[in-house]
Design a protein around this motif. Structure first.
Motif, mmCIF file in Angstrom:
data_model
loop_
_atom_site.group_PDB
_atom_site.id
_atom_site.type_symbol
_atom_site.label_atom_id
_atom_site.label_comp_id
_atom_site.label_asym_id
_atom_site.label_seq_id
_atom_site.Cartn_x
_atom_site.Cartn_y
_atom_site.Cartn_z
ATOM 1 N N ASP A 93 0.664 -1.506 0.211
ATOM 2 C CA ASP A 93 -0.159 -0.423 0.325
ATOM 3 C C ASP A 93 1.062 0.881 -0.287
ATOM 4 O O ASP A 93 1.274 1.295 1.221
ATOM 5 N N ALA A 103 -0.785 -5.579 2.051
ATOM 6 C CA ALA A 103 -2.138 -5.863 1.624
ATOM 7 C C ALA A 103 -2.074 -6.886 0.735
ATOM 8 O O ALA A 103 -1.170 -7.498 -0.270
ATOM 9 N N THR A 130 -5.051 -9.508 -1.699
ATOM 10 C CA THR A 130 -6.683 -9.529 -2.108
ATOM 11 C C THR A 130 -6.954 -10.372 -2.687
ATOM 12 O O THR A 130 -5.589 -11.029 -3.069
ATOM 13 N N GLY A 159 -9.853 -7.730 0.481
ATOM 14 C CA GLY A 159 -9.360 -8.487 2.011
ATOM 15 C C GLY A 159 -9.003 -9.174 2.110
ATOM 16 O O GLY A 159 -9.656 -9.983 2.357
ATOM 17 N N GLU A 188 -6.566 -11.461 5.285
ATOM 18 C CA GLU A 188 -6.396 -10.954 6.785
ATOM 19 C C GLU A 188 -5.649 -12.797 6.775
ATOM 20 O O GLU A 188 -6.196 -13.574 7.694
#
Length: 198
Positions: A93, A100, A102, A108, A110
C-alpha cells in the motif's frame, strides 16, 4: 449470495449439479471449460466479462464436503481448482507502506498463518471459520521474499506481515494441502469416482 440466486433456488430447488465446466486456475483466473477443453484436459478459456466475474465471485461457496461451487441461479456449478479455493495477490500500500493481500475477487485477505510447500508455493490461511486457504500468485513471490526470512533448512522461517507482526513460515507437502485444509480440488473427478463405484 445474490437475492436473484436465492429466488431461483426457491423456485427450482432440484436442478442437477454441474461439474467440470468451471476452473479457478493457479493465478486466480476463472476459466470456462467446454467439452473440448475437458476432453483434452486443458484449462479452458479465461472469462473476461466483468459483470459475469462479479456474479461468480459473489456466489462462490463451499458445500459441507469441501467442494467449492458457483451458484448459477438454481444450478450449482462445481469448480475445478488449479490449486487452492482462493488465490491472493500481495502488494504494498503506497499510502502507508504496509503489505496487503487481496483474493481473486479483490477482497481483503487477513492472514493468520503462512506455509511453504515442497514445490516453492506460498500458502496463506485466514482468520475465518473454517479458515480459507489461498495460494500466493507466482508474480508476487519476489515481494514476499523481501519480507520473509528463510531458515537454513529451507522449510521454515518467518514472514514480516506488519511492523511487529511476523507469521511463522511452516512447511507443507503440496500433495497434502487438499486433505489438510479440507477442500476438494476436483469435484468432477470425485463425481466420476462415485459413479464408477455404483
Amino acid at each position: 449470495m445474490d437475492d436473484i440466486v436465492k429466488q431461483a433456488l426457491a423456485k427450482w430447488p432440484n436442478v442437477p449439479h454441474c461439474t467440470g465446466w468451471l476452473l479457478l486456475d493457479r493465478r486466480g483466473n476463472w476459466r470456462m471449460r467446454d467439452e473440448a477443453a475437458q476432453a483434452a484436459g486443458t484449462p479452458g478459456e479465461p472469462i473476461r466479462h466483468t459483470a459475469l466475474l462479479g456474479f461468480i465471485n459473489r456466489n462462490y461457496e463451499a458445500d459441507d464436503a469441501g467442494q467449492w461451487f458457483f451458484q448459477n441461479g438454481p444450478q450449482r456449478v462445481y469448480v475445478e481448482l488449479g490449486y487452492t479455493p482462493f488465490v491472493v495477490r500481495l502488494a504494498t500500500d503506497h499510502a502507508n507502506g504496509t503489505l496487503a493481500l487481496t483474493d481473486q475477487a479483490s477482497l481483503g485477505f487477513e492472514p493468520a498463518a503462512v506455509y511453504l510447500d515442497d514445490e516453492g508455493g506460498i500458502l496463506f490461511t485466514d482468520r475465518s471459520t473454517p479458515a480459507r486457504v489461498a495460494v500466493l500468485h507466482d508474480h508476487d513471490l519476489d515481494l514476499f521474499s523481501e519480507h520473509a526470512d528463510l531458515a537454513s533448512d529451507g522449510q521454515s522461517g518467518e514472514f514480516r506481515w506488519r511492523d511487529g507482526v511476523a507469521l511463522k513460515l511452516e512447511s507443507v507437502r503440496k500433495s497434502e494441502v487438499e486433505r489438510r485444509f479440507g477442500f476438494v480440488a476436483s469435484p468432477a473427478a470425485r463425481a466420476a469416482g462415485a459413479s464408477a463405484d455404483h
